[in-house]
Design a protein around this motif. Structure first.
Motif: not given
Length: 545
Positions: A64-69, A134-148
């Motif tokens: 994936s090229l999604d930064p949080i993944k 929005f970008s920083l909060r993605r890591h706090l949203d379990s639905a987004e599934g951040s690997y970080w």
């Protein structure tokens, strides 16, 4: 294809690598005439532009090229050229403002970022405070599934808010001196909110793509073939605009094929050149093999099971293993033996503290007698120590062969077990995958050049890489104290003490610290040689030599 080093390696391993264990240490690598104590940070600046260049991703195609993944070599090496963080990790390992033009903190618990004006996404839309939040909060949203997402970093965030027209404030539950450096990793990367929401489940795929602010934009992604990046001619940082109009990234993983493609000029360059290709590429007439300053560590991770669950066994096995011979022979002289779980030079503050503290750790000489003393009176059991490794990576098998020789001298038995790479990643995420294994091999790396951050992942209770169940009250206290200490010298002293404690327990068995192995065709130059290519836009400087 197996090259000359392999034949010599087989003989050396059959002899227990004893011929390389003398006091002279590893010989200097032949690559570009650089010794391991004088590793490169950058290559020569480009003298001109290129219409097109080709590069290889030796660990395969990104998922994936999604930064949080982006949490592994293929993904990060690509995303680093597309998407940017509030801060930037430069080739000399300094952390400097990027999408944020200024950062302030007085207590390590509240971090205030002033956003840079004039930054635009590839589609021409301006980067807004809303995009950043929005970008920083993605890591706090379990639905987004951040690997970080982790207890230590994102789990410590109390709030992220807009506190001015161009200002955001991150408030933490408890102080963390490393937070700002993590803003140079995908934790701090900014993407366009509208495009993320529009792409939905296809985000980060060839169909959904991404929308960022970096020096390159995604031109195309042909699954199984290549990813093409196109220069962003409207990049906000005029001093760092890309010198190559189009960069094609290929996914050759076979070591022999990689060596051949680089040697013949079919590919212009690659990081992570296979160790088996070092001899061939060192002698190439079409380019150079460079050795760069790294943040990598090759180690055996203990799962806490079996004989390897005993710290005395881990320490004894480390002492008995000829790490200098492994560094010289298995890595063809492009690595140094490890004293610590923190790679030498893996820090950007407190050098007057960390340098002497590193040198004061037990040396890397093979020491059977001392190892036997550690095991005196202990019953390590007759069960073999089972250690997993990725079966496609021969150098791991070679390392375990030498460790097996060391184990036999101690009355222990190591049983290596190759696991297909496609399944091996589960060892880092699924306890069920590790069941039945006493340890597993890793080529690991520091995300940021701060020993506190790396040691915390290994030794903190609940640490993201604490696979050993390590839980020591003194270590936990040192971690907490260091994270809340604002003075860098005082923090370095605490972290140096932490390092000594962790090395004594050896939850990981440190083996070697590989240099960055970078090959460039003679027609190109300009990329960093240090281990920043996972987060720094390394291809922006790539140009004509």
């Amino acid at each position: 294809m197996r090259i000359r080093a392999t034949a010599a390696l087989a003989l050396s391993l059959a002899l227990g690598l004893s011929a390389c264990g003398g006091g002279n240490g590893p010989a200097a690598p032949v690559a570009d005439g650089h010794r391991l104590n004088d590793l490169l940070v950058t290559t020569s600046a480009a003298k001109g532009e290129l219409d097109k260049a080709t590069w290889n991703l030796p660990f395969g195609e990104p998922a994936s090229l999604d930064p949080i993944k982006a949490f592994n070599y293929p993904e990060n090496t690509v995303v680093a050229n597309l998407c940017e963080g509030l801060m930037r990790l430069d080739p000399d390992y300094s952390v400097t403002p990027n999408l944020a033009e200024k950062v302030e903190s007085t207590d390590q618990k509240t971090w205030v970022y002033t956003l840079r004006e004039g930054v635009r996404f590839w589609d021409g839309k301006p980067m807004t405070v809303d995009d950043v939040l929005f970008s920083l909060r993605r890591h706090l949203d379990s639905a987004e599934g951040s690997y970080w997402s982790s207890d230590q970093i994102t789990g410590n965030v109390d709030s992220i808010d807009k506190t001015g027209d161009r200002e955001i404030t991150i408030r933490l539950k408890k102080p963390d001196a490393t937070l700002n450096s993590y803003m140079a990793t995908p934790i701090g990367v900014v993407v366009e909110r509208a495009q993320r929401e529009q792409a939905g489940s296809k985000y980060g795929t060839p169909e959904g793509a991404v929308m960022c602010t970096g020096p390159f934009k995604l031109a195309s992604w042909e699954k199984g073939s290549k990813i093409s990046l196109e220069r962003n001619d409207d990049y906000w940082d005029t001093q760092r605009r890309a010198k190559t109009k189009q960069l094609d990234l290929q996914f050759i993983v076979d070591p022999g094929a990689i060596a051949s493609a680089l040697d013949t000029g079919a590919i212009d360059g690659s990081y992570d050149v296979p160790v088996g290709a070092v001899d061939q590429l060192s002698a190439s007439q079409n380019g150079k093999l460079y050795l760069g300053k790294s943040l990598q560590l090759v180690a055996v991770i203990s799962t806490g099971n079996g004989a390897l669950g005993d710290p005395a066994v881990r320490r004894a096995l480390t002492l008995a293993t000829d790490r200098k011979a492994i560094a010289q022979t298995v890595f063809a002289g492009t690595a140094q033996a490890s004293r610590s779980l923190v790679p030498n030079g893996g820090w950007t503050y407190g050098d007057d503290v960390f340098g002497p503290a590193h040198d004061a750790l037990p040396d890397t000489e093979k020491n059977i007698e001392e190892a036997k003393k550690l095991l005196a009176g202990k019953d390590a059991g007759s069960a073999p120590i089972t250690i997993a490794y990725p079966s496609e990576r021969q150098f791991y098998a070679d390392i375990l062969s030498e460790m097996s020789n060391a184990a036999r001298e101690l009355g222990l038995t190591i049983q290596p077990k190759g696991i297909p790479s496609a399944q091996y990643g589960a060892f880092f995420s699924d306890p069920k995958a590790r069941a039945g294994y006493d340890g597993f091999m890793t080529t690991n790396y520091m995300d940021i050049p701060d020993p506190l951050a790396f040691l915390r992942t290994i030794a903190a209770k609940g640490g993201s890489q604490n696979f050993n169940g390590y839980d020591d009250p003194k270590v936990q206290s040192l971690i907490e104290q260091a994270a809340s200490t604002t003075d860098e010298t005082a923090r370095a002293k605490l972290v140096a003490e932490l390092q000594t404690e962790v090395v004594e327990q050896t939850p990981w068995l440190p083996i070697a610290e590989p240099a960055v192995r970078l090959f460039l065709n003679k027609r190109v130059t300009g990329v960093p040689a240090s281990f920043v290519y996972l987060y720094y836009p390394w291809a922006a400087g790539l140009g004509a030599a």
